[in-house]
Write a protein that holds these residues in place. Structure first.
Motif, short mmCIF file in Angstrom:
data_model
loop_
_atom_site.label_atom_id
_atom_site.label_comp_id
_atom_site.label_asym_id
_atom_site.label_seq_id
_atom_site.Cartn_x
_atom_site.Cartn_y
_atom_site.Cartn_z
N VAL A 1 30.01 31.26 37.21
CA VAL A 1 29.59 32.52 36.60
C VAL A 1 30.57 33.64 36.92
N ILE A 2 31.12 33.65 38.12
CA ILE A 2 32.15 34.63 38.46
C ILE A 2 33.34 34.48 37.52
N GLU A 3 33.71 33.26 37.24
CA GLU A 3 34.85 33.00 36.34
C GLU A 3 34.56 33.45 34.91
N ILE A 4 33.35 33.16 34.42
CA ILE A 4 33.06 33.54 33.03
C ILE A 4 32.83 35.05 32.91
N ASN A 5 32.32 35.68 33.97
CA ASN A 5 32.22 37.14 33.98
C ASN A 5 33.60 37.75 33.78
N HIS A 6 34.57 37.20 34.50
CA HIS A 6 35.94 37.72 34.40
C HIS A 6 36.51 37.48 33.00
N LYS A 7 36.29 36.30 32.47
CA LYS A 7 36.83 35.97 31.14
C LYS A 7 36.23 36.86 30.06
N LEU A 8 34.94 37.17 30.19
CA LEU A 8 34.26 37.97 29.18
C LEU A 8 34.34 39.47 29.46
N GLY A 9 35.01 39.84 30.54
CA GLY A 9 35.16 41.26 30.85
C GLY A 9 33.91 41.91 31.39
N GLY A 10 33.05 41.12 32.03
CA GLY A 10 31.82 41.68 32.60
C GLY A 10 32.12 42.75 33.63
N GLU A 11 31.28 43.77 33.66
CA GLU A 11 31.54 44.90 34.55
C GLU A 11 31.09 44.65 35.98
N ASN A 12 30.18 43.72 36.18
CA ASN A 12 29.83 43.32 37.54
C ASN A 12 29.13 41.97 37.51
N VAL A 13 28.78 41.49 38.68
CA VAL A 13 28.09 40.21 38.81
C VAL A 13 26.75 40.46 39.48
N VAL A 14 25.71 39.87 38.95
CA VAL A 14 24.37 40.05 39.52
C VAL A 14 23.93 38.75 40.20
N TYR A 15 23.31 38.89 41.36
CA TYR A 15 22.74 37.74 42.07
C TYR A 15 21.23 37.89 42.03
N TRP A 16 20.61 37.01 41.28
CA TRP A 16 19.19 37.13 40.96
C TRP A 16 18.41 36.11 41.78
N ALA B 1 26.03 33.45 54.04
CA ALA B 1 27.23 32.65 53.78
C ALA B 1 27.51 32.58 52.28
N PHE B 2 26.45 32.43 51.49
CA PHE B 2 26.58 32.39 50.03
C PHE B 2 27.19 33.69 49.51
N PHE B 3 26.64 34.83 49.94
CA PHE B 3 27.15 36.12 49.48
C PHE B 3 28.60 36.33 49.88
N LYS B 4 28.95 35.93 51.09
CA LYS B 4 30.32 36.12 51.54
C LYS B 4 31.30 35.30 50.70
N MET B 5 30.93 34.06 50.40
CA MET B 5 31.80 33.23 49.57
C MET B 5 31.92 33.81 48.16
N CYS B 6 30.80 34.30 47.63
CA CYS B 6 30.83 34.91 46.30
C CYS B 6 31.69 36.16 46.29
N ARG B 7 31.54 36.98 47.31
CA ARG B 7 32.36 38.20 47.40
C ARG B 7 33.84 37.86 47.46
N ASP B 8 34.19 36.91 48.31
CA ASP B 8 35.60 36.56 48.48
C ASP B 8 36.19 35.96 47.20
N TYR B 9 35.42 35.11 46.54
CA TYR B 9 35.94 34.49 45.32
C TYR B 9 36.01 35.51 44.19
N ARG B 10 35.02 36.38 44.12
CA ARG B 10 35.04 37.45 43.11
C ARG B 10 36.30 38.30 43.28
N ASN B 11 36.61 38.67 44.51
CA ASN B 11 37.80 39.49 44.75
C ASN B 11 39.08 38.72 44.46
N LYS B 12 39.06 37.42 44.71
CA LYS B 12 40.23 36.59 44.40
C LYS B 12 40.46 36.51 42.90
N VAL B 13 39.38 36.35 42.15
CA VAL B 13 39.48 36.24 40.69
C VAL B 13 39.88 37.57 40.07
N ARG B 14 39.25 38.64 40.53
CA ARG B 14 39.52 39.96 39.97
C ARG B 14 40.78 40.59 40.54
#
Length: 202
Positions: free
Chosen positions: A98-113, A136-149
């Protein structure tokens, strides 16, 4: 897949008619789940390409996408808080996609529901372990989000997560996340609501 695309066509038609500039979705809202993660991701990739084409055609933008970590039976004891390592890894893989597709589609942020976080039964609940898993989940998501963006954009989370702020503080990265604003107050408070008219008995 054709049915999924027809639903997307209908959604964008509605957005244009109502002059709504943004849309949002869960991954499993727009694309069906396959028998394997690989199959699910392949179908999701096809749908994401279709969404991107519709965005270019209409000018409607993606506000955010999120991962559905609650509908499938595998998540009966949570997604990021699940005590089963395989399920936790599956949740991480969905979030990564989802982080990857958010980036591809130009999403303005990522939501964790967190629709089903926390173990289902008090017989197997370990709150500290749940918080460790989610942290641990949030930290990995944060780090990968920053890597992608390639930047440190703030991430968002849903208020449905219990004790979210204490969790983020506990995990030492409260400043990296932003919660949505509180919901607006009701249009009418109780004392201003009208009482239905009751006919008097003859």
């Amino acid at each position: 897949m054709e049915n999924a695309k027809r639903r997307i066509d209908a959604m964008f038609e509605m957005l244009i008619k109502l002059d709504i500039p943004y849309y949002t979705f869960h991954d499993r809202d727009v694309s069906p789940e396959g028998s394997t993660l690989e199959e699910s991701n392949k179908m999701l990739d096809e749908i994401v390409d279709y969404l991107l084409a519709k965005q270019k055609e209409t000018g409607v933008k993606l506000l955010w996408a999120t991962q559905n970590l609650f509908s499938h039976p595998r998540y009966m004891n949570g997604g990021s808080t699940n005590p089963d390592a395989t399920t936790f890894a599956y949740a991480c893989a969905q979030a990564k996609k989802v982080i990857e597709i958010n980036h591809k589609l130009g999403g303005e942020n990522v939501v964790y529901w967190g629709g089903r976080e926390g173990y289902q039964s008090v017989l197997n609940t370990d709150v500290k372990r749940e918080m460790d898993h989610m942290g641990a989940f949030f930290k990995m998501c944060r780090d990968y989000r920053n890597k992608v963006r390639g930047d440190g954009d703030v991430l968002s989370f849903s208020r449905t997560l219990a004790l979210t702020s204490p969790l983020l503080s506990y995990s030492n990265f409260l400043d990296r996340f932003a919660s949505p604003p509180p919901p607006p107050p009701p249009l009418l408070d109780r004392k201003h609501r009208s009482t239905p008219h009751r006919a008097q008995a003859p």
